[in-house]
Scaffold this motif. Structure first.
Motif, PDB file in Angstrom:
ATOM      1  N   UNK A  24      -5.845   8.093   4.438  1.00 22.02           N
ATOM      2  CA  UNK A  24      -4.767   8.540   3.628  1.00 22.02           C
ATOM      3  C   UNK A  24      -3.590   7.479   3.867  1.00 22.02           C
ATOM      4  N   UNK A  25      -3.369   7.175   5.075  1.00 21.21           N
ATOM      5  CA  UNK A  25      -2.199   6.247   5.266  1.00 21.21           C
ATOM      6  C   UNK A  25      -2.605   4.881   4.303  1.00 21.21           C
ATOM      7  N   UNK A  26      -3.581   4.535   4.440  1.00 27.31           N
ATOM      8  CA  UNK A  26      -3.970   3.225   3.829  1.00 27.31           C
ATOM      9  C   UNK A  26      -4.009   3.331   2.323  1.00 27.31           C
ATOM     10  N   UNK A  27      -4.337   4.410   1.976  1.00 24.76           N
ATOM     11  CA  UNK A  27      -4.458   4.876   0.313  1.00 24.76           C
ATOM     12  C   UNK A  27      -2.920   4.951  -0.181  1.00 24.76           C
ATOM     13  N   UNK A  28      -2.001   5.728   0.869  1.00 22.46           N
ATOM     14  CA  UNK A  28      -0.637   5.673   0.454  1.00 22.46           C
ATOM     15  C   UNK A  28      -0.006   4.301   0.207  1.00 22.46           C
ATOM     16  N   UNK A  29      -0.393   3.521   1.235  1.00 18.27           N
ATOM     17  CA  UNK A  29       0.303   2.167   1.207  1.00 18.27           C
ATOM     18  C   UNK A  29      -0.302   1.468  -0.115  1.00 18.27           C
ATOM     19  N   UNK A  30      -1.648   1.398  -0.265  1.00 20.21           N
ATOM     20  CA  UNK A  30      -2.350   0.606  -1.381  1.00 20.21           C
ATOM     21  C   UNK A  30      -1.606   1.153  -2.617  1.00 20.21           C
ATOM     22  N   UNK A  31      -1.441   2.493  -3.010  1.00 29.36           N
ATOM     23  CA  UNK A  31      -0.848   3.194  -4.098  1.00 29.36           C
ATOM     24  C   UNK A  31       0.587   2.468  -4.213  1.00 29.36           C
ATOM     25  N   UNK A  32       1.428   2.550  -3.126  1.00 27.52           N
ATOM     26  CA  UNK A  32       2.767   1.972  -3.182  1.00 27.52           C
ATOM     27  C   UNK A  32       2.695   0.559  -3.732  1.00 27.52           C
ATOM     28  N   UNK A  33       1.879  -0.285  -2.814  1.00 22.12           N
ATOM     29  CA  UNK A  33       1.782  -1.693  -3.166  1.00 22.12           C
ATOM     30  C   UNK A  33       1.441  -1.969  -4.805  1.00 22.12           C
ATOM     31  N   UNK A  34       0.412  -1.170  -5.225  1.00 20.35           N
ATOM     32  CA  UNK A  34       0.078  -1.272  -6.469  1.00 20.35           C
ATOM     33  C   UNK A  34       1.041  -0.870  -7.512  1.00 20.35           C
ATOM     34  N   UNK A  35       1.820   0.220  -7.321  1.00 23.00           N
ATOM     35  CA  UNK A  35       2.746   0.797  -8.037  1.00 23.00           C
ATOM     36  C   UNK A  35       3.999  -0.423  -8.133  1.00 23.00           C
ATOM     37  N   UNK A  36       4.124  -0.935  -7.119  1.00 26.22           N
ATOM     38  CA  UNK A  36       5.258  -2.161  -7.152  1.00 26.22           C
ATOM     39  C   UNK A  36       4.907  -3.174  -7.915  1.00 26.22           C
ATOM     40  N   UNK A  37       3.716  -3.531  -7.966  1.00 29.12           N
ATOM     41  CA  UNK A  37       3.289  -4.829  -8.788  1.00 29.12           C
ATOM     42  C   UNK A  37       3.310  -4.363 -10.082  1.00 29.12           C
ATOM     43  N   UNK A  38       2.855  -3.203 -10.532  1.00 31.02           N
ATOM     44  CA  UNK A  38       2.941  -2.748 -11.767  1.00 31.02           C
ATOM     45  C   UNK A  38       4.541  -2.786 -12.216  1.00 31.02           C
TER      46      UNK A  38
END
Length: 120
Positions: free
Chosen positions: A97-111
């Motif tokens: 859950x922590x990893x997915x939250x961080x990954x989603x944050x990074x992807x949204x920042x990139x987008x």
């Protein structure tokens, strides 16, 4: 005697000025069109680069998540009792859950960065 083809100096000057103005307007139009094409090309290149980077990032995340799942499966095989299984499962879910939250944050920042117009 003046013929039908004789043009007064004023008319000649007016015609020359009109042609010059038309030429300047055409040159300005061509320049603006060229600039629009260049801008569109630069934006397309930026979008392609950004899309490639997002794809690479998503693949890296997928590899990390799959690796984490295999590690979890290996730990499950080594569990000694149901409590150990429950503990491992809780740890895995929390870490994922922590990893997915961080990954989603990074992807949204990139987008979001891709969506911003390029600085001039």
């Amino acid at each position: 005697m003046s013929t039908a083809f004789d043009i007064s100096n004023e008319m000649r000057a007016f015609a020359e000025k009109s042609v010059e103005q038309a030429r300047a307007a055409f040159d300005s139009f061509v320049s603006a069109a060229q600039q629009a094409v260049n801008t569109a090309q630069n934006q397309a290149i930026t979008a392609q680069t950004g899309a490639r980077e997002v794809g690479e990032l998503a693949m890296r995340f997928a590899e990390t998540n799959i690796s984490s799942s295999f590690q979890f499966a290996q730990r499950l095989f080594q569990a000694k009792d149901p409590q150990d299984v429950a503990r491992l499962h809780t740890e895995y879910v929390n870490s994922q859950m922590a990893a997915l939250a961080e990954q989603a944050k990074e992807l949204s920042q990139k987008a979001a960065a891709m969506a911003k117009p390029p600085a001039h």
